[in-house]
Design an enzyme around this catalytic site. Structure first.
Site, PDB file in Angstrom:
ATOM      1  N   GLU A 227       0.834  -1.204   0.000  1.00 41.95           N
ATOM      2  CA  GLU A 227       0.000   0.000   0.000  1.00 41.95           C
ATOM      3  C   GLU A 227       0.875   1.264   0.000  1.00 41.95           C
ATOM      4  O   GLU A 227       1.828   1.359   0.778  1.00 41.95           O
ATOM      5  CB  GLU A 227      -0.884   0.002   1.255  1.00 41.95           C
ATOM      6  CG  GLU A 227      -1.861   1.165   1.311  1.00 41.95           C
ATOM      7  CD  GLU A 227      -2.670   1.186   2.614  1.00 41.95           C
ATOM      8  OE1 GLU A 227      -2.226   0.576   3.599  1.00 41.95           O
ATOM      9  OE2 GLU A 227      -3.738   1.820   2.621  1.00 41.95           O
TER      10      GLU A 227
ATOM     11  N   CYS B 260      -5.759  -2.678   2.405  1.00 49.13           N
ATOM     12  CA  CYS B 260      -5.480  -2.531   3.846  1.00 49.13           C
ATOM     13  C   CYS B 260      -6.684  -2.758   4.766  1.00 49.13           C
ATOM     14  O   CYS B 260      -7.107  -3.883   4.969  1.00 49.13           O
ATOM     15  CB  CYS B 260      -4.832  -1.178   4.110  1.00 49.13           C
ATOM     16  SG  CYS B 260      -3.985  -1.130   5.716  1.00 49.13           S
TER      17      CYS B 260
ATOM     18  N   LYS C 287      -9.599   2.342  -2.409  1.00 48.86           N
ATOM     19  CA  LYS C 287      -9.818   1.747  -1.071  1.00 48.86           C
ATOM     20  C   LYS C 287     -11.228   2.030  -0.550  1.00 48.86           C
ATOM     21  O   LYS C 287     -11.630   3.187  -0.451  1.00 48.86           O
ATOM     22  CB  LYS C 287      -8.762   2.331  -0.134  1.00 48.86           C
ATOM     23  CG  LYS C 287      -8.745   1.798   1.282  1.00 48.86           C
ATOM     24  CD  LYS C 287      -7.485   2.318   2.004  1.00 48.86           C
ATOM     25  CE  LYS C 287      -7.368   1.851   3.432  1.00 48.86           C
ATOM     26  NZ  LYS C 287      -6.043   2.201   3.997  1.00 48.86           N
TER      27      LYS C 287
END
Lengths: 413, 413
Positions: free
Chosen positions: A142, A254, A217
């Protein structure tokens, strides 16, 4: 060679990453391997890491050109294989996946241009090792092109952001072309067409160097020093599955790994491999790291490839953490430990907790449908029921289904 | 006493459960404890079992009256505690939970009446040990009042079924009253009012001996020898949370643990402890056992109490398993290993893989909301998005969100 790279002495790493010495061992699997008899290690591995086609997950041989780069540049390098049963009507569909974990290359006080350039330079030999090992799909961690500065809440770190076709993409597309390799590049994105807002985005670069698309994300943390919501909002790209030359892939960035519905949606759209590029620190999440990705792989009958960055990043100005403790300048230890989980509940050992690393995994994607057919989780899922449950839940006047004991307030005799 | 009961020599069990000798050790934690130095064991435990309020999960002292029963009747007996932070406006809400795992008591060839009676007799001292330890909520294993005969597909085993207020409930309500204890009793239910169909049902008995309600298993397996769909359908009781004198509880029966949406729905309805009474065998599911319940506890910020039955059950008539192998008469080894997972990613060690057992766990339910506030999984969940996703998915003409590489069929240069 495999044996050697799997059991490096911990002393070596401590020099490279002194902040990490609190827990000096390199990985849980190496620690158990080095301290249990072979017989016990085998049984512990079966329970902890599962079996693939009736056997422990196999280590694979890796080409000398790549192991040479690993020795020369001091990065961890492991390779494993997940098999599937032979089928009558489909050939095996073996894909070689590469995961890279790395620390930053210069102090966070260096000029931003130099910091980014130094990360590029540091990654080159690791990407070359992946390419020369014949990796088909490579994923970086990330926001790989910058320190994970979101803890600071200082807006100057926004200067690291790039458009989807920015310099990081340009840097990687040459490798994609050279090695005929799909590359997933998670960056801090600057969205020029929408008022220059930022997103936490994974760019998917095709094996011809083209940009296939992007995913943003979906779930943004507000926990510990993860102040990312100061910088960008929840993604607006849905749950895309990218149909590449080597399989159908998706990216759960994440914090999205804590959300079973996020994992589910990638599965519903047909993902066979879901990458989870992450940046997460020891005290907060290490006991969850070996749980959530494996559960997602089991529940959704796909492979999960988990990457975490490495090392401790110290920032110029101290910041507080909302825990009443004094201001401090670092984010804690990013514990690496990248690994791959299979739909049959098996998983690879992890990369080092302290060092840069490249994990290569061969996976026969036929295993996904085989596990679906065997366990029947999709068939037995009752999605209609849950579509109703969620539609009902999101209404402001939702009332939970509670059955109260009518004798709740009766005193015991 | 605690230490002693935690590290029993494996030889003892092999006598009791000879079929289980393939993997003779008692539990993973005991094996690691006995074979690693204390320092290494501590670190391995931190990564494998997490920390609760900054420390390894504590063992607790148990009353002599109960440990005496454990020695006399040879069942495993462990106790642990999960703490929460002190709050200003709420007192701690510590609940003592008991889980019982057991093998059947007579051969499956015995008269059904005798088989059930023998299980009752076998359970009495274990329930007494729970009661005299001050357990507030006790849960038994799935279909505890019978052998897990669903592998056979023979309908004669249906004679074990009982209505919700049948003899098993009558047997347990006396203990509920005597010990002021809520008891969850998972049985094979005969639904008299609806044409005598069967369900896989958990009856919730209040601490005054009253029946608070029931929940029927939501997801029915079609995997391996789990031929339960031959006997009963998917449950029609939704995802009820039972508000008892000691907290809000729910029951996710067995195969429902593979379904993240099922776990989610109990959480949405406000459960603080979800019990997972199960019957599952080694080769099929053991590597998943330590993953799914812990993931559910993490993702939904509640406690999960997992129970699995023990031993190998052999049936009078051989049956095939849909794997092309010869007919055989047993279901494989039910590996026990009952344990409790907390919302902060910590968990207790497991009970024995071979012996009957009672696991007692003190849990401060305040931890649930504390973890919700800290991690914010509910707040960041975007349920609206997923309500739409699922509503869309269940339509027959659903098309997945796929982004194809336009150069998919271009040859590499």
């Amino acid at each position: 060679m495999e044996k050697k790279s799997q059991h490096v002495e911990p002393k070596q790493e401590e020099k490279e990453e002194p902040q990490a010495s609190i827990c000096g061992y390199d990985s849980l699997h190496r620690l158990l391997h080095d301290n249990l008899s072979p017989h016990l290690y085998q049984e512990v591995s079966r329970v902890l890491s599962g079996y693939n086609c009736g056997k422990a997950v196999e280590a694979i041989g890796l080409p000398e050109s790549a192991t040479g780069l690993s020795s020369q540049h001091g990065f961890d390098f492991l390779g494993f294989r997940f098999n599937a049963e032979k089928e009558l009507l489909r050939e095996p569909r073996v894909v070689r996946v590469g995961l890279i974990q790395n620390s930053i290359a210069l102090p966070t006080t260096a000029h931003f241009v130099d910091q980014k350039k130094a990360i590029f330079e540091k990654l080159k030999p690791i990407i070359d090792a992946a390419g020369s090992s014949g990796v088909n799909i490579l994923c970086l961690q990330e926001a790989w092109m910058m320190p994970f500065a979101f803890c600071t809440r200082e807006k100057r770190w926004c200067e690291f952001a790039e458009p989807v076709d920015g310099e990081s993409t340009q840097f990687l597309r040459s490798f994609a072309l050279k090695y005929n390799m799909v590359i997933i590049s998670p960056i801090l994105e600057r969205d020029i067409n929408h008022g220059e807002v930022m997103w936490n985005t994974a760019v998917v670069i095709g094996n011809h160097g083209n940009i296939i698309g992007k995913h943003r994300k979906n779930h943004i943390p507000r926990v510990g020093d993860f102040n990312e919501s100061t910088y960008y909002m929840e993604g607006n790209t849905g749950h895309p599955v990218f149909e590449t030359a080597f399989g159908k892939i998706a990216i759960n960035i994440c914090y999205g790994r804590h959300h079973p519905l996020n994992w589910l949606a990638f599965g519903l759209n047909g993902a066979e491999i879901v990458f989870n590029p992450s940046a997460t620190v020891g005290e907060l999440s290490e006991p969850m790291w070996s749980i959530e990705a494996r559960n997602a792989a089991i529940a959704n009958s796909y492979f999960v490839a988990s990457i975490n960055r490495v090392g401790t990043e110290t920032f110029p100005n101290p910041f507080t953490s909302g825990d009443g403790k004094p201001a401090h300048a670092d984010f804690g230890h990013f514990y690496g430990s990248s690994y791959v989980s299979a739909p049959d509940a098996s998983c690879t050992p992890s990369l080092s907790r302290h060092r840069d690393g490249l994990l290569i995994t061969d996976m026969d994607l036929n295993l996904c449908r085989q596990v679906k057919d065997k366990w029947g989780f999709r068939m037995t899922s009752r999605y209609e029921l849950y579509a109703e449950t969620l539609a009902h839940y999101v209404k402001p006047d939702f009332e939970p289904q509670v059955i109260s004991d009518p004798l709740l307030h009766k005193k015991s005799s």
